[in-house]
Enzyme design. Structure first.
Site, PDB file in Angstrom:
ATOM      1  N   ASP A   1      56.445  55.856  34.317  1.00 17.90           N
ATOM      2  CA  ASP A   1      57.282  57.050  34.212  1.00 17.90           C
ATOM      3  C   ASP A   1      58.181  56.867  32.997  1.00 17.90           C
ATOM      4  OD1 ASP A   1      58.548  59.446  34.755  1.00 17.90           O
ATOM      5  OD2 ASP A   1      59.704  58.712  36.465  1.00 17.90           O
TER       6      ASP A   1
ATOM      7  N   GLN B   1      56.371  64.234  44.960  1.00 20.68           N
ATOM      8  CA  GLN B   1      55.536  63.545  43.971  1.00 20.68           C
ATOM      9  C   GLN B   1      54.710  62.453  44.649  1.00 20.68           C
ATOM     10  OE1 GLN B   1      55.228  64.136  40.457  1.00 20.68           O
ATOM     11  NE2 GLN B   1      53.461  62.836  40.908  1.00 20.68           N
TER      12      GLN B   1
ATOM     13  N   ARG C   1      65.776  70.979  44.376  1.00 24.84           N
ATOM     14  CA  ARG C   1      65.669  69.949  43.331  1.00 24.84           C
ATOM     15  C   ARG C   1      67.085  69.725  42.804  1.00 24.84           C
ATOM     16  NH1 ARG C   1      61.683  68.109  39.427  1.00 24.84           N
ATOM     17  NH2 ARG C   1      62.567  67.826  37.353  1.00 24.84           N
TER      18      ARG C   1
ATOM     19  N   CYS D   1      53.771  60.663  36.387  1.00 20.08           N
ATOM     20  CA  CYS D   1      54.228  61.876  37.064  1.00 20.08           C
ATOM     21  C   CYS D   1      54.538  63.011  36.093  1.00 20.08           C
ATOM     22  CB  CYS D   1      55.426  61.563  37.954  1.00 20.08           C
ATOM     23  SG  CYS D   1      56.823  60.858  37.070  1.00 20.08           S
TER      24      CYS D   1
ATOM     25  N   ARG E   1      50.130  68.234  42.795  1.00 23.07           N
ATOM     26  CA  ARG E   1      51.462  68.650  43.224  1.00 23.07           C
ATOM     27  C   ARG E   1      51.368  69.990  43.953  1.00 23.07           C
ATOM     28  NH1 ARG E   1      56.218  67.064  41.033  1.00 23.07           N
ATOM     29  NH2 ARG E   1      56.978  68.385  42.738  1.00 23.07           N
TER      30      ARG E   1
ATOM     31  N   HIS F   1      61.716  61.100  45.296  1.00 22.04           N
ATOM     32  CA  HIS F   1      60.870  62.221  44.867  1.00 22.04           C
ATOM     33  C   HIS F   1      59.641  62.253  45.782  1.00 22.04           C
ATOM     34  CE1 HIS F   1      59.364  65.374  42.537  1.00 22.04           C
ATOM     35  NE2 HIS F   1      59.282  64.834  41.341  1.00 22.04           N
TER      36      HIS F   1
END
Length: 303
Positions: A221, A130, A100, A261, A289, A127
């Site tokens: 988001d 996700q 990450r 998310c 996830r 991402h």
């Protein structure tokens, strides 16, 4: 074994396989224990995390892999040590490198110098983990092919992976962003080309109400991501018309679901009313996830 820097790296068949595996391990947790045992998975965090850290670590344990959590203050990616040296060192210890990071270019360099598969847990460009959870969540609501998914807000890394993922499965992805804050042009072009072949479509505009109308999924988001804190005040003014309110959500299909998310800034990009709506699926999405990461590990370590 291959890298997973973007959802398109799986290809259509690979994406379908991962989604099928994700459904299987969610419905039958014991199924995940049939995985290749003993895999050593390095989980590196240059950015703070809640869902990614916990979901990935638990997923590793559930498939009998061994997670090793690495913090940037220990590794010093690109500062204490060159990225290519980190890649070649960790490659001697680990079977999977899941990173990450801030810079997507660091992931590309890691993948170039490591033989183990490199998984993108988040970068400034994309991402994809996700996006896997997003598709799994949508599929629990309705068939992916033909689904109308409207994303409202900043054209950031989350929506760029979501666009590609939706295009791959034949969904219709609509993105409503303020002028100047749209997804990257090359991502729009790539998603559009993929959608043309899959039967989906890509629409990008700046009128959220018209793009939400009739949607099966409404997604948003945060307006200000990590590293953009100095823009927060300006963004709150610019993005105010893009807040997902009860009135905006009412424009979607009667059985539409709401997705985010997380973390959410309640009463900023989305009202508390919508977050708590019975059709909100944000916590199913967060749970997925974990399941989708299990599936990804199974897929990457067996192919």
């Amino acid at each position: 074994m291959s890298d997973f820097l973007e959802v398109t790296d799986l290809g259509g068949d690979g994406l379908a396989s991962v989604l099928q595996l994700a459904e299987a391990v969610k419905n039958d947790p014991e199924a995940s224990m049939e995985a290749r045992r003993g895999s050593r998975v390095g989980l590196f965090f240059e950015k703070p995390s809640t869902r990614t850290r916990v979901s990935c670590e638990v997923a590793c344990v559930d498939v009998a892999a061994h997670p090793l959590v690495l913090k940037n203050e220990e590794v010093g990616l690109g500062s204490r040590e060159a990225v290519k040296d980190v890649a070649r060192t960790l490659d001697r210890y680990l079977d999977v490198l899941a990173f990450r990071v801030f810079l997507h270019t660091n992931l590309v360099q890691l993948a170039e110098y490591a033989d183990a598969p490199v998984i993108n847990l988040l970068s400034d460009r994309s991402h994809p983990c996700q996006a896997l959870a997003d598709l799994q969540t949508i599929a629990e609501h309705r068939p992916l092919a033909g689904a109308v998914v409207t994303y409202v807000g900043d054209g950031n890394n989350v929506v760029q992976s979501l666009m590609l993922a939706c295009a791959m499965v034949g969904a219709h992805i609509r993105v409503a962003s303020p002028a100047g804050y749209e997804p990257a042009e090359d991502v729009i072009a790539e998603a559009t080309a993929i959608a043309a072949a899959s039967g989906g479509s890509v629409t990008v505009g700046s009128d959220p109400e018209s793009l939400v109308a009739g949607a099966d999924v409404v997604y948003t988001d945060v307006w200000t991501s990590m590293g953009q804190e100095d823009e927060a005040a300006d963004r709150r003014v610019l993005f105010a018309p893009f807040q997902v309110t009860g009135d905006m959500f009412a424009l979607a299909a009667d059985d539409a679901i709401f997705m985010h998310c997380l973390p959410a800034h309640r009463d900023e990009e989305v009202t508390d009313e919508v977050m708590e709506d019975p059709r909100s699926r944000v916590f199913d999405q967060a749970e997925n996830r974990m399941h989708s990461f299990k599936a990804l590990l199974l897929y990457l370590t067996e192919n």
